[in-house]
Design a protein around this motif. Structure first.
Motif, mmCIF file in Angstrom:
data_model
loop_
_atom_site.group_PDB
_atom_site.id
_atom_site.type_symbol
_atom_site.label_atom_id
_atom_site.label_comp_id
_atom_site.label_asym_id
_atom_site.label_seq_id
_atom_site.Cartn_x
_atom_site.Cartn_y
_atom_site.Cartn_z
ATOM 1 N N PRO C 129 10.797 46.888 -5.122
ATOM 2 C CA PRO C 129 9.955 46.664 -6.363
ATOM 3 C C PRO C 129 10.178 47.511 -7.395
ATOM 4 C CG PRO C 129 8.470 46.324 -4.400
ATOM 5 C CD PRO C 129 10.004 46.920 -3.908
ATOM 6 N N LEU C 130 10.234 48.900 -6.971
ATOM 7 C CA LEU C 130 10.524 49.906 -8.144
ATOM 8 C C LEU C 130 11.649 49.788 -8.705
ATOM 9 C CD1 LEU C 130 8.390 52.045 -9.036
ATOM 10 C CD2 LEU C 130 9.797 53.752 -7.741
ATOM 11 N N ASN C 131 12.532 49.713 -8.059
ATOM 12 C CA ASN C 131 13.871 49.220 -8.613
ATOM 13 C C ASN C 131 13.903 48.128 -9.762
ATOM 14 O OD1 ASN C 131 16.248 50.775 -8.534
ATOM 15 N ND2 ASN C 131 16.862 49.902 -6.603
ATOM 16 N N GLU C 132 13.205 47.121 -9.376
ATOM 17 C CA GLU C 132 12.845 45.973 -10.455
ATOM 18 C C GLU C 132 12.119 46.454 -11.461
ATOM 19 O OE1 GLU C 132 14.087 43.297 -9.387
ATOM 20 O OE2 GLU C 132 13.268 42.060 -11.238
ATOM 21 N N LEU C 137 12.195 47.661 -17.430
ATOM 22 C CA LEU C 137 12.087 48.489 -18.629
ATOM 23 C C LEU C 137 13.345 48.596 -19.267
ATOM 24 C CD1 LEU C 137 10.014 51.387 -16.934
ATOM 25 C CD2 LEU C 137 9.415 49.673 -18.550
ATOM 26 N N GLU C 138 14.547 48.345 -18.434
ATOM 27 C CA GLU C 138 16.016 48.553 -19.111
ATOM 28 C C GLU C 138 16.120 47.316 -20.134
ATOM 29 O OE1 GLU C 138 19.141 49.384 -16.595
ATOM 30 O OE2 GLU C 138 20.660 49.071 -18.293
ATOM 31 N N LYS C 139 15.847 46.128 -19.427
ATOM 32 C CA LYS C 139 15.902 45.039 -20.153
ATOM 33 C C LYS C 139 15.216 44.942 -21.681
ATOM 34 C CE LYS C 139 16.336 41.449 -17.036
ATOM 35 N NZ LYS C 139 15.900 40.450 -16.022
ATOM 36 N N GLY C 141 14.637 47.748 -23.421
ATOM 37 C CA GLY C 141 14.953 48.901 -24.011
ATOM 38 C C GLY C 141 14.393 50.091 -23.574
ATOM 39 N N LEU C 142 13.543 50.307 -22.683
ATOM 40 C CA LEU C 142 12.753 51.603 -22.437
ATOM 41 C C LEU C 142 13.163 52.163 -21.269
ATOM 42 C CD1 LEU C 142 9.047 50.297 -22.567
ATOM 43 C CD2 LEU C 142 10.304 51.608 -24.216
ATOM 44 N N SER C 143 13.398 53.686 -21.329
ATOM 45 C CA SER C 143 14.036 54.313 -20.267
ATOM 46 C C SER C 143 12.916 54.459 -18.809
ATOM 47 C CB SER C 143 14.188 55.856 -20.651
ATOM 48 O OG SER C 143 13.347 56.473 -20.844
ATOM 49 N N LYS C 144 13.827 54.932 -17.711
ATOM 50 C CA LYS C 144 12.893 54.975 -16.498
ATOM 51 C C LYS C 144 11.677 55.660 -16.624
ATOM 52 C CE LYS C 144 16.491 54.442 -13.028
ATOM 53 N NZ LYS C 144 17.115 54.805 -11.768
ATOM 54 N N ARG C 189 8.498 46.510 -35.878
ATOM 55 C CA ARG C 189 8.419 44.940 -35.832
ATOM 56 C C ARG C 189 9.888 44.350 -35.725
ATOM 57 N NH1 ARG C 189 5.476 41.738 -40.302
ATOM 58 N NH2 ARG C 189 3.883 43.161 -39.677
ATOM 59 N N ALA C 190 10.817 44.874 -36.494
ATOM 60 C CA ALA C 190 12.046 44.454 -36.597
ATOM 61 C C ALA C 190 12.783 44.714 -35.124
ATOM 62 C CB ALA C 190 12.910 45.150 -37.540
ATOM 63 N N GLN C 191 12.510 46.061 -34.667
ATOM 64 C CA GLN C 191 13.080 46.186 -33.332
ATOM 65 C C GLN C 191 12.472 45.072 -32.221
ATOM 66 O OE1 GLN C 191 11.620 49.889 -31.989
ATOM 67 N NE2 GLN C 191 12.297 51.159 -34.041
ATOM 68 N N VAL C 192 11.555 44.862 -32.257
ATOM 69 C CA VAL C 192 10.868 43.980 -31.222
ATOM 70 C C VAL C 192 11.383 42.490 -31.404
ATOM 71 C CG1 VAL C 192 8.545 42.773 -30.299
ATOM 72 C CG2 VAL C 192 8.767 45.360 -30.992
ATOM 73 N N LEU C 193 11.559 42.115 -32.679
ATOM 74 C CA LEU C 193 12.071 40.797 -32.820
ATOM 75 C C LEU C 193 13.496 40.637 -32.750
ATOM 76 C CD1 LEU C 193 10.653 40.049 -36.304
ATOM 77 C CD2 LEU C 193 9.980 39.114 -34.355
ATOM 78 N N ASN C 194 14.249 41.659 -32.698
ATOM 79 C CA ASN C 194 15.597 41.749 -32.105
ATOM 80 C C ASN C 194 15.763 41.517 -30.612
ATOM 81 O OD1 ASN C 194 16.902 41.923 -34.589
ATOM 82 N ND2 ASN C 194 17.200 44.013 -34.493
ATOM 83 N N LEU C 195 14.763 42.475 -29.979
ATOM 84 C CA LEU C 195 14.527 42.258 -28.567
ATOM 85 C C LEU C 195 14.433 40.796 -28.088
ATOM 86 C CD1 LEU C 195 14.276 43.796 -25.703
ATOM 87 C CD2 LEU C 195 12.039 44.078 -26.225
ATOM 88 N N LEU C 196 13.298 40.265 -28.680
ATOM 89 C CA LEU C 196 12.912 39.125 -28.249
ATOM 90 C C LEU C 196 14.166 37.943 -28.357
ATOM 91 C CD1 LEU C 196 9.463 38.555 -29.884
ATOM 92 C CD2 LEU C 196 9.990 38.711 -27.258
ATOM 93 N N LYS C 197 15.064 38.226 -29.480
ATOM 94 C CA LYS C 197 16.260 37.346 -29.721
ATOM 95 C C LYS C 197 17.303 37.605 -28.698
ATOM 96 C CE LYS C 197 16.740 34.815 -33.741
ATOM 97 N NZ LYS C 197 17.329 34.319 -34.566
#
Lengths: 307, 338, 331
Positions: C129-132, C137-139, C141-144, C189-197
């Protein structure tokens, strides 16, 4: 999107404990509140005294000294008499020893009774607040009914139909005091369950139990601590009142209320019998209240620019 | 054109957890002339609201205005006595806040809330102030004004409440209105109405307006001059056309390019600014924007750029960026040396 | 034509409002006969002002509010008919991201705890689970290193990324974004919108994207529905809605958005300025709900509620005058 400017000391019970409290902050806040510091010292001392009662008390609290413990006309001895530091009572028992053992009784009753009341009140409050609807209506109406009884009258009636024992006193106090906390907790839960993180865990499909246990209860802990501390003071007072009325802890077991009750009879010839336990009671209750206030201030205060 | 309000080197400090001091507003200077609409735009934590609070001497505890001067028609606001300050706030200036509900007393009838200040500051009689209150409500476009005087704020919708707030704010014909996110809580169609109203009032009364918003769209459609704030500082200043049409500071540029516009083709991806605005008390040394700036050079991390005339020679446009206007660093050097 | 993931038909949600100081008990129809379809991997944007019922739709889909009529079908199965475990499983196909980044994460829990709790709900639990957690987080855009942080140590944008990661934990096909970026600073906001796309492209997610911000919707959505007082008054593809709006309300909304563009101040653009404010949903106007504010309103609008119909430009609009003639007449 508001500025990261601290709102002017807005006290939000739900903001309690959103950040861990560090020992350093506790000490700093104690330094600013000498009354609370003194209260904590008093309470710690009291706890030590109650725990070490057999070691500390000069005499058996139940033992009467008809010969050396009473004056020539059979009157109680005043404080300062050799062997009886705080004097004796009408039966020639040592007031200091009774005071020490009385602290044990008062604290045990205050803490155990209030602990039970807290556990029950929190349970009722969470369940009522979380589920709402019929569950809430039933639980809160019961609470209202209990609250609307005159407390002392109810205690008197309850103990009259049972026997006089410490256990019963505890149960009776617990049965009465859960209501306050139940109401407070319910209102907190009602607003907590609308918070997005609670709704989010519902939409994830977590069970009700784990939502209540993991996402709601932890946020109530600081409030519970505060109200419990304040509640201990009330419980001790109620126990004293019951003993004063002669329906508290069974005689001859020493309790402060019992001692005050005895003292009031002999007030004219032996005022210390009333004043000594009276002062102890006032100090203890005040200490619990001051600590409770301090806890609520400390847990409420948010450091500036916390974001 | 003599300035109505002259703010120079305003600094607002907050104590930090580590017993230090944090400049939430840092050497902010600007002027507002009568009838001028000045916009302050910035993200959360940029100090835009604090700036307005500071010049009204309303900085929330435990913040303090530690230096700087605020001159209102030449009079030093910071030196006002409590009594004079109160009179000044009520009659010469007025604030309109984001949340119209919390700036109205919910238990007092609207009429009372308007007439109160009329009687207090203008010395009008009861009957006069009532007539005036009806006029004011009509002026802000509240239908059936006379009968609504006896309503409580709860009976008004959000936009109507904001109109009432504007009526109260303009009751004593102030010379300066400070509107802090006045339309953020409102729907877009209502926002347009409220902005029109503010615009109308400013024109009609020749009032200076400071409009504070996070929304560059709102700011640029309303204001004559714009101050862009970042991390407690003004990083760029200019007319609406200069700021929107020819921004000089990399932050302003990046902000504009990260905004979606209905009038432009849909981009495949947005161009966001990397990172986030610095948290309070965690600003980098040198230029606060340097950690997020694509153009940052070494000097940006050590020198704090001053606000200097922009190098595009656009009159009145000023920028605090050593890359866009090298003079900013030269001035910064002098500051450090001194 | 791709597969229909979500089908909402004639949805009605009515709230009972209890009596309070100065108001009577009333039933408030928050959503009044809303129908739409959402195809897998696409985004339906819903716009509307506060009180239009757009958030209620999302909350009803998630089971937070109960519908009082109509049906919701997810992958063809009637959500209203599901019970217990089956419902819980099914619901995980849909997840929600909330508006307030400062409130949507439990402030007492570390990021890893928040995510692990959600991962445990999966039918087939991952070996590590921790690997997951790290992968999730990586998906987003956040580091470990973020795993061990608590929400108060995160910025608004980072919190919203964690919220997205939490929603992804149960492997949903559809994410309801209720004003998911509205509380964020413009640059973030722009970062999160890009992430969602990006996530949509990588994982084939469908979004129901609810926002009052039209320019954000235009960026995100393939299809757009415009809500007014509990009804969808116009529904069409992005281009239909933004390039050729038919309903007068849609047009008013579009022209009310202030834009940071250089405006020639001497020539004011002919704007459709609405007067008045959205009426209360407790007591909606007769006929077309929009008629008290509508610049085109005629007698028929006061008496007859317009049916939704296909207009000449392709989209659905609920307006008596939503015809090509109107466009010509106005131009």
């Amino acid at each position: 999107m508001s500025e990261a400017v601290p709102a002017a000391a807005a006290v939000d019970p739900l903001a309690l404990g959103d950040k861990p409290v560090r020992a350093r902050e506790v000490l700093r806040s104690l330094k600013k509140d000498p009354a609370a510091l003194a209260s904590i010292v008093v309470l710690l001392a009291l706890a030590v005294i109650a725990l070490a009662a057999p070691l500390l008390s000069p005499h058996d609290p139940l033992q009467t000294f008809p010969d050396i413990g009473l004056g020539p006309q059979g009157q109680p001895l005043p404080p300062g008499t050799p062997g009886f530091l705080l004097g004796t009572d009408a039966l020639g028992r040592d007031v200091l020893s009774r005071l020490i053992y009385g602290a044990q009784v008062s604290l045990v009753i205050g803490i155990v009774a209030n602990g039970l009341a807290t556990a029950f009140g929190v349970l009722v409050g969470i369940v009522a607040g979380y589920f709402g609807g019929v569950v809430e209506a039933i639980l809160m109406r019961i609470t209202d009914v209990v609250i609307s009884f005159p407390i002392l009258l109810l205690c008197t009636a309850l103990i009259a139909v049972t026997t006089r024992s410490t256990f019963n006193v505890i149960i009776v106090i617990a049965l009465i005091y859960w209501t306050t906390l139940a109401r407070i907790i319910r209102s907190m839960v009602v607003s907590l369950k609308e918070r997005e993180f609670v709704v989010a865990s519902q939409t994830l499909g977590l069970s009700h139990r784990s939502i209540m246990w993991r996402h709601i209860l932890p946020h109530l802990v600081p409030a519970i601590i505060v109200y419990t501390t304040l509640g201990v003071a009330s419980s001790i007072l109620i126990e004293s009142a019951l003993s004063f009325l002669g329906i508290g802890v069974p005689i001859p077991q020493p309790s402060w209320g019992q001692m005050i009750s005895d003292g009031s009879t002999y007030f004219q010839i032996a005022p210390w019998m009333l004043f000594i336990p009276g002062i102890c009671l006032i100090l203890t209750v005040m200490a619990f209240n001051l600590v409770g206030d301090w806890l609520s201030d400390m847990l409420n205060s948010q450091t500036p620019l916390a974001r | 054109m003599s300035a109505l309000l002259e703010v120079s080197d305003l600094v607002v400090d907050f104590p930090t957890a580590a017993d230090g001091v944090f400049h939430a507003v840092d050497s902010v200077s600007f002027t507002v002339s009568a009838g001028e609409r000045v916009g302050i735009v910035g993200e959360s934590g940029s100090g835009k609201s604090l700036t307005s609070q500071a010049l009204m001497r309303l900085v929330p505890e435990p913040g303090t205005v530690s230096s700087g001067s605020v001159l209102f028609e030449g009079a030093d606001v910071m030196a006002f006595s409590a009594k004079k300050l109160q009179k000044w706030r009520g009659s010469q200036t007025a604030m309109v806040f984001q949340d119209p509900m919390s700036s109205l007393n919910p238990l007092m009838r609207i009429g009372r809330q308007i007439t109160e200040s009329l009687q207090k500051h203008l010395g009008l009689s009861k009957a006069e102030s009532r007539t005036r209150a009806i006029e004011l409500l009509q002026r802000v476009g509240i239908p059936d004004a006379e009968s609504r005087l006896s309503d409580f704020p709860g009976a008004f919708s959000g936009g109507m409440r904001q109109r009432v707030c504007i009526a109260i704010a303009t009751a004593c014909s102030p010379k300066l209105i400070i509107a802090d996110e006045p339309t953020t809580a409102l729907d877009v169609t209502v926002q347009a109405q409220v902005l029109d109203l503010l615009d109308h009032m400013a024109t009609e009364l020749n009032t200076g307006v400071i409009l504070i918003s996070h929304d560059l769209g709102v700011i640029s459609s309303f204001c004559d001059r714009i101050l862009v704030m970042y991390a407690g500082r003004i990083v760029e200043e200019g007319t609406a056309e200069q700021i929107v049409g020819d921004p000089q500071h990399p932050y302003t540029k990046a902000l504009l390019s990260s905004i979606l516009r209905l009038s432009e083709p849909i981009p495949r991806r947005l161009k966001p600014i990397s990172g986030a605005p610095p948290l309070a008390g965690q600003r980098a040394s040198g230029c606060s924007f340097a950690p997020r700036c694509a153009l940052a050079i070494d000097a940006c991390r050590t020198l704090d750029p001053a606000l200097v005339p922009a190098s595009n020679a656009s009159p009145g446009q000023r920028v605090a960026c050593g890359v866009a206007a090298p003079a900013a660093f030269e001035l910064a050097d002098e500051v450090t040396a001194a | 034509m791709s597969t229909v993931l979500l089908e909402v038909d004639d949805l009605e949600v009515t709230f009972r409002r209890s009596a309070g100081p100065g108001r009577r008990a009333a039933s408030v129809p928050a959503v009044r006969g809303v129908s739409f379809q959402l195809e897998a991997g696409t985004t339906l944007g819903i716009a509307g002002e506060s009180g239009s019922g757009k958030s209620t739709i999302a909350r009803t889909l998630m089971g937070i509010n109960k519908p009082s009529g109509g049906s919701m079908r997810l992958n063809g199965a009637d959500v209203g008919a599901l019970r217990g475990r089956e419902l819980a499983q099914y619901r995980q196909t849909m997840q929600m991201i909330f508006q307030d980044p400062y409130d949507s994460l439990d402030p007492r829990m570390k990021v890893s705890e928040t995510l692990l709790e959600a991962i445990k709900l999966r039918k087939n639990k991952p070996a590590s689970p921790l690997n997951e957690v790290y992968q999730l987080l990586e998906k987003v855009g956040l580091s470990k290193s973020f795993a061990s942080r608590r929400p108060r140590e995160l910025s608004g944008g980072q919190r919203q990324r964690v919220s997205i990661a939490r929603a992804l934990c149960v492997d949903p096909r559809l994410i309801l974004c209720d004003e998911a970026v509205s509380a964020l600073d413009v640059s973030v906001r722009a970062q999160v919108l890009n992430l969602l796309k990006d996530l949509q492209e990588d994982l084939g997610l469908a979004y129901l994207f609810i926002s009052h911000d039209l320019s954000t919707l235009r960026f995100m959505a393939d299809y757009v529905g415009i809500m007014y007082l509990g009804k969808i008054v116009e529904l069409g593809t992005r281009d239909e809605i933004f390039e050729r709006p038919q309903h007068p309300y849609t047009r008013a909304l579009l022209s009310a958005v202030p834009e940071p563009v250089v405006i020639d101040r001497t020539v004011r653009l002919p704007r459709v300025r609405l007067t008045g404010e959205p009426p209360s949903s407790t007591n909606p106007p007769t006929g077309c709900s929009f008629h008290p504010r509508c610049p085109l309103a005629q007698e028929i609008c006061r008496t007859t509620a317009p049916a939704r119909r296909v207009t000449s430009s392709g989209q659905l609009a609920a307006c008596h005058f939503a015809e090509p003639e109107l466009v010509v007449a106005e131009a």
